[in-house]
Design a protein around this motif. Structure first.
Motif, PDB file in Angstrom:
ATOM      1  N   GLY A  37     -28.285 -33.309   0.364  1.00  0.00           N
ATOM      2  CA  GLY A  37     -29.028 -34.392   1.003  1.00  0.00           C
ATOM      3  C   GLY A  37     -30.514 -34.284   0.708  1.00  0.00           C
ATOM      4  N   GLU A  38     -31.275 -35.164   1.342  1.00  0.00           N
ATOM      5  CA  GLU A  38     -32.720 -35.193   1.119  1.00  0.00           C
ATOM      6  C   GLU A  38     -33.457 -34.698   2.347  1.00  0.00           C
ATOM      7  OE1 GLU A  38     -34.366 -38.777  -0.441  1.00  0.00           O
ATOM      8  OE2 GLU A  38     -32.592 -39.211  -1.618  1.00  0.00           O
ATOM      9  N   GLN A  68     -32.791 -32.682  -2.399  1.00  0.00           N
ATOM     10  CA  GLN A  68     -34.163 -32.983  -2.784  1.00  0.00           C
ATOM     11  C   GLN A  68     -35.099 -32.591  -1.646  1.00  0.00           C
ATOM     12  OE1 GLN A  68     -35.174 -34.164  -5.849  1.00  0.00           O
ATOM     13  NE2 GLN A  68     -33.045 -33.725  -6.356  1.00  0.00           N
ATOM     14  N   GLU A  69     -36.164 -31.900  -1.989  1.00  0.00           N
ATOM     15  CA  GLU A  69     -37.177 -31.487  -1.016  1.00  0.00           C
ATOM     16  C   GLU A  69     -36.538 -30.812   0.197  1.00  0.00           C
ATOM     17  OE1 GLU A  69     -39.522 -34.917  -0.118  1.00  0.00           O
ATOM     18  OE2 GLU A  69     -40.272 -35.081  -2.158  1.00  0.00           O
ATOM     19  N   THR A  97     -37.376 -28.967  -6.503  1.00  0.00           N
ATOM     20  CA  THR A  97     -38.029 -29.385  -5.261  1.00  0.00           C
ATOM     21  C   THR A  97     -37.540 -28.584  -4.050  1.00  0.00           C
ATOM     22  OG1 THR A  97     -36.394 -31.128  -4.857  1.00  0.00           O
ATOM     23  CG2 THR A  97     -38.359 -31.732  -6.124  1.00  0.00           C
ATOM     24  N   SER A  98     -36.789 -27.520  -4.280  1.00  0.00           N
ATOM     25  CA  SER A  98     -36.242 -26.737  -3.163  1.00  0.00           C
ATOM     26  C   SER A  98     -37.108 -25.510  -2.872  1.00  0.00           C
ATOM     27  CB  SER A  98     -34.803 -26.314  -3.461  1.00  0.00           C
ATOM     28  OG  SER A  98     -34.752 -25.478  -4.591  1.00  0.00           O
ATOM     29  N   ASN A 124     -38.407 -24.417  -6.412  1.00  0.00           N
ATOM     30  CA  ASN A 124     -39.854 -24.582  -6.487  1.00  0.00           C
ATOM     31  C   ASN A 124     -40.542 -23.303  -6.011  1.00  0.00           C
ATOM     32  OD1 ASN A 124     -42.438 -25.562  -6.636  1.00  0.00           O
ATOM     33  ND2 ASN A 124     -42.214 -27.057  -5.001  1.00  0.00           N
ATOM     34  N   VAL A 125     -40.129 -22.847  -4.831  1.00  0.00           N
ATOM     35  CA  VAL A 125     -40.626 -21.586  -4.277  1.00  0.00           C
ATOM     36  C   VAL A 125     -39.416 -20.791  -3.804  1.00  0.00           C
ATOM     37  CG1 VAL A 125     -42.008 -20.496  -2.476  1.00  0.00           C
ATOM     38  CG2 VAL A 125     -42.814 -22.613  -3.539  1.00  0.00           C
ATOM     39  N   VAL A 126     -39.297 -19.563  -4.295  1.00  0.00           N
ATOM     40  CA  VAL A 126     -38.200 -18.674  -3.896  1.00  0.00           C
ATOM     41  C   VAL A 126     -38.818 -17.336  -3.517  1.00  0.00           C
ATOM     42  CG1 VAL A 126     -36.081 -17.515  -4.611  1.00  0.00           C
ATOM     43  CG2 VAL A 126     -36.578 -19.815  -5.459  1.00  0.00           C
TER      44      VAL A 126
END
Length: 173
Positions: A37-38, A68-69, A97-98, A124-126
């Motif tokens: 989902g978003e 997304q996001e 975007t995650s 995106n950031v882990v």
């Protein structure tokens, strides 16, 4: 860690695995978290109790590749009794975007052994964090992993191992 505080505040259910004394679990235990989902947030918590002399393989996988996001947090707490052994794999598959923040906290008693393998693809950031306490003699932790990112990804790993007793061992690859 503010993201683990967020996990603690907002997790809905915990996955609890308890392996009684001297039980050898011959098949892996797979725990899957799928985010779809978003603009969603997901907060997973896993508690692993491996009693004296028990042995298990646990794989925890978080998928957010279709989201997304999204923001996912994962907290795994491990308690290994005397002479217990756990092979733990923590994997994450995200997208550009995650955001994913995870922490493995482990407490090991005498002659306990934890083999931990961390793996992530994209995101995106882990951020992956391991905090282990080797409480009693001859406790061992073996840490390894592969963390893949792209040009714009931020992938960080933080490891803290406390050797509270003599003849304990830690190894990182």
């Amino acid at each position: 860690n503010p993201f683990m505080a967020l996990n603690q505040a907002f997790f809905f259910e915990a996955t609890v695995v308890w392996i009684p004394s001297s039980l050898l679990v011959d098949k892996p235990i797979d725990i899957l978290h799928i985010s779809k989902g978003e603009k969603l947030c997901s907060h997973a918590k896993t508690l692993l109790f491996i009693d004296q002399g028990a042995n298990a393989n646990v794989n925890e996988v978080t998928f957010a590749s279709d989201s997304q996001e999204c923001l996912t947090t994962s907290a795994i707490e491990v308690f290994l009794g005397k002479e217990a052994q756990l092979n733990l794999t923590k994997a994450y598959a995200g997208n550009l975007t995650s955001f994913h923040f995870s922490k493995v906290s482990a407490t090991l008693e005498q002659q306990a052994q934890l083999n931990h393998f961390g793996f992530s693809t994209s995101g995106n950031v882990v951020r992956h964090e391991v905090q282990a306490v080797l409480k009693e003699p001859e406790a061992e932790i073996h840490l390894s992993g592969v963390f893949l990112g792209n040009d714009s990804a931020s992938v960080t790993n933080h490891v803290c191992v406390e050797h509270q007793a003599s003849r304990t061992m830690s190894q990182q690859i």
